[in-house]
Design a protein around this motif. Structure first.
Motif, PDB file in Angstrom:
ATOM      1  N   ILE A  25       0.837  -1.204   0.000  1.00  0.00           N
ATOM      2  CA  ILE A  25       0.000   0.000   0.000  1.00  0.00           C
ATOM      3  C   ILE A  25       0.870   1.252   0.000  1.00  0.00           C
ATOM      4  O   ILE A  25       0.646   2.194  -0.764  1.00  0.00           O
ATOM      5  CB  ILE A  25      -0.944   0.000   1.221  1.00  0.00           C
ATOM      6  N   ALA A  26       1.924   1.226   0.837  1.00  0.00           N
ATOM      7  CA  ALA A  26       2.796   2.394   0.927  1.00  0.00           C
ATOM      8  C   ALA A  26       3.459   2.684  -0.416  1.00  0.00           C
ATOM      9  O   ALA A  26       3.553   3.820  -0.849  1.00  0.00           O
ATOM     10  CB  ALA A  26       3.869   2.162   1.987  1.00  0.00           C
ATOM     11  N   GLN A  27       3.893   1.603  -1.070  1.00  0.00           N
ATOM     12  CA  GLN A  27       4.548   1.758  -2.371  1.00  0.00           C
ATOM     13  C   GLN A  27       3.599   2.431  -3.362  1.00  0.00           C
ATOM     14  O   GLN A  27       3.968   3.351  -4.076  1.00  0.00           O
ATOM     15  CB  GLN A  27       4.929   0.366  -2.894  1.00  0.00           C
ATOM     16  N   ARG A  28       2.341   1.954  -3.390  1.00  0.00           N
ATOM     17  CA  ARG A  28       1.348   2.533  -4.306  1.00  0.00           C
ATOM     18  C   ARG A  28       1.131   4.008  -4.014  1.00  0.00           C
ATOM     19  O   ARG A  28       1.038   4.837  -4.903  1.00  0.00           O
ATOM     20  CB  ARG A  28      -0.001   1.816  -4.121  1.00  0.00           C
TER      21      ARG A  28
ATOM     22  N   PHE B  85       9.804  -1.552   8.656  1.00  0.00           N
ATOM     23  CA  PHE B  85       9.713  -0.166   9.091  1.00  0.00           C
ATOM     24  C   PHE B  85      10.752   0.707   8.384  1.00  0.00           C
ATOM     25  O   PHE B  85      10.458   1.820   7.958  1.00  0.00           O
ATOM     26  CB  PHE B  85       9.876  -0.064  10.610  1.00  0.00           C
ATOM     27  N   VAL B  86      11.975   0.195   8.252  1.00  0.00           N
ATOM     28  CA  VAL B  86      13.016   0.991   7.598  1.00  0.00           C
ATOM     29  C   VAL B  86      12.670   1.241   6.137  1.00  0.00           C
ATOM     30  O   VAL B  86      12.862   2.334   5.608  1.00  0.00           O
ATOM     31  CB  VAL B  86      14.399   0.315   7.729  1.00  0.00           C
ATOM     32  N   GLN B  87      12.110   0.231   5.479  1.00  0.00           N
ATOM     33  CA  GLN B  87      11.714   0.412   4.074  1.00  0.00           C
ATOM     34  C   GLN B  87      10.637   1.474   3.957  1.00  0.00           C
ATOM     35  O   GLN B  87      10.655   2.303   3.042  1.00  0.00           O
ATOM     36  CB  GLN B  87      11.165  -0.910   3.529  1.00  0.00           C
ATOM     37  N   LEU B  91      10.749   5.035   1.859  1.00  0.00           N
ATOM     38  CA  LEU B  91       9.750   5.544   0.912  1.00  0.00           C
ATOM     39  C   LEU B  91       9.309   6.949   1.303  1.00  0.00           C
ATOM     40  O   LEU B  91       9.185   7.836   0.460  1.00  0.00           O
ATOM     41  CB  LEU B  91       8.525   4.620   0.882  1.00  0.00           C
ATOM     42  N   ILE B  92       9.083   7.140   2.601  1.00  0.00           N
ATOM     43  CA  ILE B  92       8.595   8.442   3.063  1.00  0.00           C
ATOM     44  C   ILE B  92       9.659   9.517   2.842  1.00  0.00           C
ATOM     45  O   ILE B  92       9.373  10.599   2.332  1.00  0.00           O
ATOM     46  CB  ILE B  92       8.191   8.363   4.550  1.00  0.00           C
ATOM     47  N   ILE B  93      10.906   9.195   3.195  1.00  0.00           N
ATOM     48  CA  ILE B  93      11.984  10.177   3.017  1.00  0.00           C
ATOM     49  C   ILE B  93      12.146  10.517   1.547  1.00  0.00           C
ATOM     50  O   ILE B  93      12.291  11.677   1.178  1.00  0.00           O
ATOM     51  CB  ILE B  93      13.315   9.634   3.592  1.00  0.00           C
TER      52      ILE B  93
END
Lengths: 368, 195
Positions: A25-28, B85-87, B91-93
């Motif tokens: 979901i985060a990736q999308r 969590f690190v992944q 993504l967020i960073i």
């Protein structure tokens, strides 16, 4: 016992799957930047999918910024002006920007800037001239033991429009242990008047990915992909005297310039110094000497640095630099065109400046 | 353990610095400390990741692993929780602070396998901390790690202008400096003991 195993495995898998679902979901959500607009010179607007580098986004739309390292952030050829929407200058760009560029703050490496929102850029108008060509190998000439001249003919009657001295980029195909194609720049050695094909002069570099491919795998009839023309190393239209200096396959752009001048006619005083190691490294010598009859004032001066006893060499020896003095009539009214290794370019530039040739009249194309 | 979370927080920074007393998290410590700027970025990421993973792993341990009786699988579960969590953080960073992404992007995978982070999760189980203590210990360890890498980076910046014997350049001299810093931190250890 068996139920314990089932239970433990189930719980562990459940934790794993839950985390995997969150990741998907985060990736999308996070890696999707939607459609972004690229405004070029305020004249053209492209709509692309966000998330990729500016360089690859542009090349997807057939606009090719020069790039010798293929987007790895090491050659700095893809510099362009990003007016807005490029974000801050990244630590990966800083080492490759000059102090003035850092101060201006709008010169960026297109391969490092990611397009995540609408972006406004400026690129030289000549870049629109740059296209991708599919071409077939129609001729391979062995100039020396390690240097080949290769002629590529464009498919479908396509024509290239370039200035003598400019270069193209050749894309290699995977071979043997090399699984990924690479992109390398080579100067065009044929004259601009021939526009349905072009010739490159490629010298074998041990362990070189592209030159190994060219020398050991490329055959007549093979198809390749080329992009171009690139570069600001081209003949200036003035009346000044000219000094050409080339080493090894640096002969290519000079050959193009001379052949072009032979077509349009030229009365300028020109001297061409060609530096090589031994007689085995000389090539196209007769062709170059033949230009002495074509132009009213032209001299071809090959200079050997490692001339051997008994090789029959009667010409000049050592480095090319000491011979400049005799060729320069009026240093303030002389242009120099250099093509060769960075070491040679540096040494020659220094010598020419000492002879009084203005720095801004020394044009060069370095094999960096 | 009846140490207050507040004391534990300070103890984790100074008297039981995760890096200088346990020598955990060395690989990214040695490779990133070349530059103060990126050291600070990585340090902050470690503080953030450590605090959150300590809390997450405490919850996972007490409410899932203990409940289902699979405490013996804690190594595997802790690692996948940290990795996920690190992944997510990566993504967020990348999305919101690209500059940090490019200084840290290549190091975030290193945080995943950073033993300091995994070590903290194991310590809080072994030492039987409660939830609040775990968060304090996680945050304190992170700040302690940040402090250590910043000090090394600052020293290495000074060292750039000094002649270091060829064989000791880079990692060699860094390890010696770390050893001396660890000796200095031994001075704090009389104040409070947590291990």
């Amino acid at each position: 016992m068996f139920t314990i195993i089932i239970k433990d495995v189930t719980v562990l898998s459940a934790i794993g799957s839950l985390l995997a679902i969150i990741m998907v979901i985060a990736q999308r959500r996070l890696s999707n930047y939607g459609d972004c607009k690229i405004d070029i010179n305020g004249k053209r607007e492209l709509v692309i999918k966000g998330g990729n580098s500016l360089l690859s986004s542009l090349s997807d739309k057939q606009i090719f910024l020069p790039s010798a390292c293929g987007g790895r952030g090491s050659c700095a050829a893809c510099k362009c002006k990003v007016i807005s929407g490029g974000g801050p200058i990244l630590p990966t760009e800083k080492p490759l920007l000059t102090k003035a560029e850092l101060a201006a703050g709008d010169i960026r490496l297109a391969c490092q800037v990611k397009v995540k929102s609408d972006i406004k850029i400026e690129i030289p108008a000549g870049i629109f001239n740059i296209r991708r060509f599919n071409a077939t190998v129609t001729e391979i000439i062995d100039y020396t033991y390690d240097t080949k001249g290769i002629t590529f003919k464009f498919a479908d009657g396509e024509k290239i429009d370039f200035l003598a001295g400019q270069y193209v980029q050749l894309e290699t195909k995977p071979y043997g242990k090399v699984k990924q194609g690479v992109i390398r720049a080579y100067s065009i050695s044929s004259k601009p008047e021939i526009n349905s094909s072009l010739q490159l002069i490629i010298r074998y570099v041990p362990e070189g990915i592209c030159t190994t491919w060219v020398h050991q795998h490329l055959k007549l009839g093979d198809t390749v992909s080329l992009t171009g023309p690139y570069g600001d190393f081209f003949l200036r239209d003035t009346d000044a005297d000219i000094i050409y200096v080339a080493g090894g396959s640096g002969k290519a752009p000079i050959k193009s310039m001379l052949e072009h001048l032979a077509v349009i006619g030229c009365k300028r005083k020109m001297t061409y110094f060609f530096g090589a190691r031994t007689t085995k490294d000389l090539y196209l010598t007769d062709e170059m000497h033949a230009f002495e009859k074509v132009f009213p004032s032209f001299e071809y001066v090959p200079v050997l640095s490692h001339s051997e006893q008994g090789d029959g060499w009667t010409g000049k020896t050592g480095f090319v630099m000491p011979y400049f003095k005799d060729a320069i009539r009026d240093p303030k009214n002389t242009e120099a065109y250099l093509c060769g290794s960075p070491g040679m370019i540096n040494a020659v530039t220094k010598a020419l400046i000492e002879e009084g040739i203005p720095k801004d009249k020394i044009y060069y194309d370095s094999f960096g | 353990m009846d140490i207050s979370a507040f004391v534990l927080f300070w103890a984790a920074i100074f008297t039981s610095n995760i890096l200088l007393t346990n020598f955990l998290g060395m690989c990214s410590y040695l490779s990133v400390s070349r530059e103060v700027e990126s050291s600070f970025g990585l340090g902050v990421a470690v503080v953030f990741v450590l605090t959150i993973t300590a809390a997450l792993n405490w919850l996972v341990y007490h409410y899932i692993l203990v409940y289902f009786g699979i405490v013996y699988l804690q190594f595997i579960v802790f690692i996948i929780v940290i990795a996920a969590f690190v992944q997510l953080l990566e993504l967020i960073i990348e999305r919101y602070t690209p500059a940090l992404y490019y200084t840290l992007g290549i190091f975030l995978p290193l945080i995943t396998v950073n033993c300091a982070i995994f070590g903290v999760s194991l310590f809080l189980v072994i030492r039987n901390y409660n939830f609040l203590q775990s968060i304090a210990f996680g945050a304190g360890s992170g700040i302690g790690w940040l402090l250590a890498i910043l000090m090394l980076a600052a020293i290495r910046r000074k060292l750039k202008e000094k002649m270091v014997p060829l064989g000791l350049q880079g990692v060699g001299i860094s390890l010696i400096i770390t050893g001396i810093m660890a000796l200095a931190f031994v001075g704090f250890s009389g104040i409070v003991q947590i291990q």
